[in-house]
Design a protein around this motif. Structure first.
Motif, short mmCIF file in Angstrom:
data_model
loop_
_atom_site.label_atom_id
_atom_site.label_comp_id
_atom_site.label_asym_id
_atom_site.label_seq_id
_atom_site.Cartn_x
_atom_site.Cartn_y
_atom_site.Cartn_z
N LEU A 1 0.35 -5.97 8.12
CA LEU A 1 0.90 -4.90 9.33
C LEU A 1 -0.03 -5.20 10.51
CD1 LEU A 1 2.12 -3.74 6.57
CD2 LEU A 1 1.73 -1.58 7.84
N SER A 2 0.56 -4.89 11.47
CA SER A 2 -0.16 -4.93 12.71
C SER A 2 -1.22 -3.66 12.90
CB SER A 2 1.02 -4.70 14.05
OG SER A 2 1.32 -3.24 14.20
N GLU B 1 -6.23 -3.12 2.93
CA GLU B 1 -4.72 -3.24 2.16
C GLU B 1 -3.68 -3.48 2.93
OE1 GLU B 1 -3.93 -0.08 -0.73
OE2 GLU B 1 -5.63 -0.18 -1.83
N LEU B 2 -3.62 -2.63 4.14
CA LEU B 2 -2.60 -2.65 5.02
C LEU B 2 -2.65 -4.31 5.83
CD1 LEU B 2 -2.45 0.83 6.34
CD2 LEU B 2 -0.85 -0.51 4.50
N SER C 1 0.77 -1.17 -0.10
CA SER C 1 -0.08 0.15 0.10
C SER C 1 0.84 1.34 -0.09
CB SER C 1 -0.91 -0.22 1.17
OG SER C 1 -1.48 1.28 1.32
N GLY C 2 0.47 2.12 -0.82
CA GLY C 2 1.26 3.41 -0.56
C GLY C 2 1.03 4.14 0.56
N LEU C 3 0.21 3.74 1.55
CA LEU C 3 0.21 4.44 2.87
C LEU C 3 1.56 4.09 3.92
CD1 LEU C 3 -3.44 3.47 3.81
CD2 LEU C 3 -2.47 5.64 3.24
N LYS D 1 -1.48 4.08 12.84
CA LYS D 1 -0.65 5.17 12.63
C LYS D 1 -0.77 5.64 11.38
CE LYS D 1 4.21 6.09 12.52
NZ LYS D 1 5.50 5.47 12.66
N TYR D 2 -0.71 4.98 10.29
CA TYR D 2 -0.76 5.15 8.85
C TYR D 2 -2.17 5.62 8.18
CZ TYR D 2 3.78 2.74 8.64
OH TYR D 2 5.03 2.12 8.89
#
Length: 208
Positions: free
Chosen positions: A181-182, A175-176, A42-44, A188-189
């Protein structure tokens, strides 16, 4: 490293696609003498936290790369601030950037950013920001009109939406989560609460 583009050109191409994007062919085209760095993420995620992004940064620091090709500057970050931050890092390390969508090298011979390129980047960011605000304004106006007509009552208590609509609403979180990801990092993102992300995760698991 001195703040200049080195004479011996050592090219790389950086590609980033999210896990849901389909059309990646236009980004994959490259010459044989160009080293490829590809992130499917992801772009995040900040550039320096992406697997291929981190490898590219290390190779630049080791003097292996000094010319980076990207399809467009939005591959470097999710907003203008992050794009500029990464571009500034490239400048400080004497790396030339070539953006394929505008067919332009972004740095001058002395390593400073091309004024035309900077203007285009800032303009793209402004347009994106205006579009987001326009979408929010249209939604607000639509709700106000519906309320005036007496047809808008909001979502009923206990009402649920389909999985597709729910996941589309939280597309960034989905997506994340798929990227592994946690919950804390996703919060956070995305700026979304721990509780919201947990609900998306649970619903996603139940939908499988």
């Amino acid at each position: 490293m001195e703040n200049q583009v080195l004479n011996a050109v050592k090219k790389a191409k950086y590609i980033r696609v999210s896990t849901v994007e389909q059309n990646v062919g236009r980004q994959l085209k490259t010459d044989d003498n160009v080293k490829l760095y590809e992130d499917k993420i992801s772009g995040l995620i900040p550039f320096n936290e992406r697997p291929a992004g981190k490898r590219l940064i290390k190779d630049i620091q080791d003097g292996k790369i000094n010319y980076v090709i990207i399809h467009s500057v939005d591959r470097l970050g999710r907003n203008v601030v992050e794009m500029q931050k990464q571009l500034n890092w490239f400048i400080e390390n004497g790396v030339q950037i070539f953006a394929e969508n505008i067919r332009m090298e972004l740095l001058n011979d002395d390593g400073s950013m091309n004024s035309i390129a900077k203007m285009i980047i800032d303009l793209l960011g402004s347009v994106a920001g205006l579009e987001i605000e326009a979408i929010k304004e249209r939604q607000k106006q639509g709700i106000n009109i519906a309320k005036a007509k007496g047809v808008y009552k909001g979502r009923k208590v206990g009402a649920t939406i389909s999985d597709d609509k729910y996941f589309n609403r939280h597309k960034d979180v989905v997506e994340l989560l798929k990227d592994g990801l946690s919950i804390n990092k996703i919060s956070k993102y995305t700026g979304k609460s721990f509780v919201t992300i947990k609900k998306v995760k649970t619903r996603l698991e139940n939908a499988v």
